[in-house]
Design an enzyme around this catalytic site. Structure first.
Site, PDB file in Angstrom:
ATOM      1  N   SER A  60       0.799  -1.237   0.000  1.00 49.35           N
ATOM      2  CA  SER A  60       0.000   0.000   0.000  1.00 49.35           C
ATOM      3  C   SER A  60       0.825   1.277   0.000  1.00 49.35           C
ATOM      4  O   SER A  60       0.266   2.364  -0.194  1.00 49.35           O
ATOM      5  CB  SER A  60      -0.964   0.007   1.186  1.00 49.35           C
ATOM      6  OG  SER A  60      -2.027  -0.892   0.959  1.00 49.35           O
ATOM      7  N   VAL A  61       2.120   1.188   0.218  1.00 46.15           N
ATOM      8  CA  VAL A  61       2.964   2.372   0.026  1.00 46.15           C
ATOM      9  C   VAL A  61       2.904   2.817  -1.429  1.00 46.15           C
ATOM     10  O   VAL A  61       3.192   3.971  -1.755  1.00 46.15           O
ATOM     11  CB  VAL A  61       4.404   2.077   0.486  1.00 46.15           C
ATOM     12  CG1 VAL A  61       5.348   3.216   0.161  1.00 46.15           C
ATOM     13  CG2 VAL A  61       4.426   1.826   2.005  1.00 46.15           C
TER      14      VAL A  61
END
Length: 411
Positions: free
Chosen positions: A116-117
């Site tokens: 999710s970065v």
């Protein structure tokens, strides 16, 4: 005199026509338009305190090395790390193996799935298109995806996780007929159009973290730019910033040259990819700690967007917070207060054997970047690490939080 005025008018019209023609040509070729007169290289400056000396840097480097060696030996941390302060890299290192079966060692040049970065790159793509006048945050999804069956949802709500849409990683398990066939962003939209999975909430009523929203944002980038999302990121972000070891997932990504970490289960078994990996926008970017440092530094410049545009990404947008909720969310970034009183922007990620964490403190131009391919709970130390790097009482060398480094040295 009349002839001269007519000649001047003719020349002016021709010039305007040529300028418009060139502008349209640039737009069609996908080149970035300069919409402001400022210097894109102009970097935000930070005041460096007198206490930040070569000696203090050396001491902090030694402490960080002791801490991470402790985490590696005692808590099973397996990954890479890079720490900066006042724009300067003060520590970077790699611990453990890229693949436990092959026994090959990690290096700071090893690429990890960011999970999710990755969302911050999707948000940046949207901000770039908004700055170029190609879209607005208040536009509805239907303006770009006409068949989208849920009305009243805007781009801003997708960015800030307030769309209320159900998670595609869950409903696809029920609705995707062939698990051996890769799912794409277009397929996600088709499933939503065909089956209309029930939203969790009405739009703009709850903050509900949404991978679906960011997959839709990637599709909107493709629609507006008229090019694949992966190509947009490569041409407009990765290559301009010289992020040479950064790329997006594809079924044949293992053919790429360079070092790529393998994701593992908590028991050090290899984590295989599946049909969900090919959906981009919410995840799917691979990068290294060194490339993420380049990304961090670019966010203090105007190489990609203006400072004012980026400020909004770091401004909380949750309309209805829960009681005592201290965190907020901007565009692809979580926002939280630190113990020292500063405000950090950060994001974590967890996907298919990878755990990632990227925290920035814009006030002092510092960053903590941690990438791991062994999600064994070893990231539980991050709270301790934040307290160590940003203590509530920085002048007190005997605080409980700073004893973390001492404990690491003794062991």
């Amino acid at each position: 005199m009349t002839f001269l005025r007519a000649k001047s008018l003719f020349v002016g019209c021709c010039t305007a026509f040529v300028c418009c023609f060139l502008l349209l040509g640039c737009q069609k070729s996908g080149k970035k338009q300069k919409l402001w007169g400022g210097d894109e290289e102009e970097k935000l400056q930070v005041a460096i305190p007198a206490s930040f000396t070569a000696d203090s840097i050396q001491k902090l480097t030694v402490k960080l090395d002791s801490v991470f060696r402790h985490f590696h030996k005692k808590r099973g941390f397996n990954g890479t790390v890079l720490v900066t302060k006042y724009d300067k890299v003060i520590y970077k290192n790699a611990f453990g193996l890229a693949d436990f079966f092959k026994k090959d060692s990690l290096t700071v040049e090893t690429a990890f799935q960011l999970a999710s970065v990755s969302k911050q790159f999707t948000a940046m793509a949207i901000m770039m298109l908004k700055e170029e006048g190609e879209l607005n945050y208040e536009d509805s999804v239907q303006q770009y995806l006409p068949d989208f069956p849920y009305h009243g949802i805007t781009i801003r709500q997708l960015l800030t996780h307030q769309s209320g849409l159900s998670n595609y990683t869950y409903f696809s398990d029920k609705l995707w007929p062939d698990r051996n066939k890769n799912l794409t962003n277009e397929d996600v939209i088709h499933l939503m159009v065909t089956h209309r999975p029930q939203p969790y909430y009405p739009p703009n009523t709850h903050f509900d973290y949404s991978n679906t929203g960011y997959s839709l944002l990637a599709s909107i980038v493709e629609k507006v730019s008229e090019k694949p999302f992966a190509e947009f990121l490569r041409e407009r972000i990765f290559e301009p910033l010289e992020m040479k070891h950064t790329f997006t997932y594809s079924p044949d990504f293992l053919t790429l040259t360079g070092k790529i970490a393998t994701g593992h289960t908590r028991f050090r078994q290899k984590r295989t990819t599946d049909y969900l990996d090919t959906v981009l926008g919410d995840k799917g970017v691979y990068s290294t700690v060194e490339d993420l440092y380049k990304w961090d530094q670019a966010l203090y410049t105007q190489k990609l967007v203006k400072h004012e545009t980026l400020d909004e990404a770091f401004t909380g947008g949750i309309l209805h917070k829960k009681k005592n909720q201290t965190e907020d969310y901007g565009f692809g970034w979580r926002i939280r207060p630190l113990d020292n009183g500063d405000t950090a922007v950060y994001h974590g990620g967890l996907w298919h054997g990878f755990s990632t964490y990227f925290l920035r403190n814009p006030k002092e131009h510092s960053a903590l970047i941690v990438l791991s391919n062994l999600p064994n709970g070893s990231f539980s130390y991050l709270q301790e690490l934040r307290k160590f790097l940003y203590p509530a009482h920085p002048d007190s060398v005997a605080t409980k939080d700073q004893k973390l480094a001492v404990r690491g040295r003794r062991r």
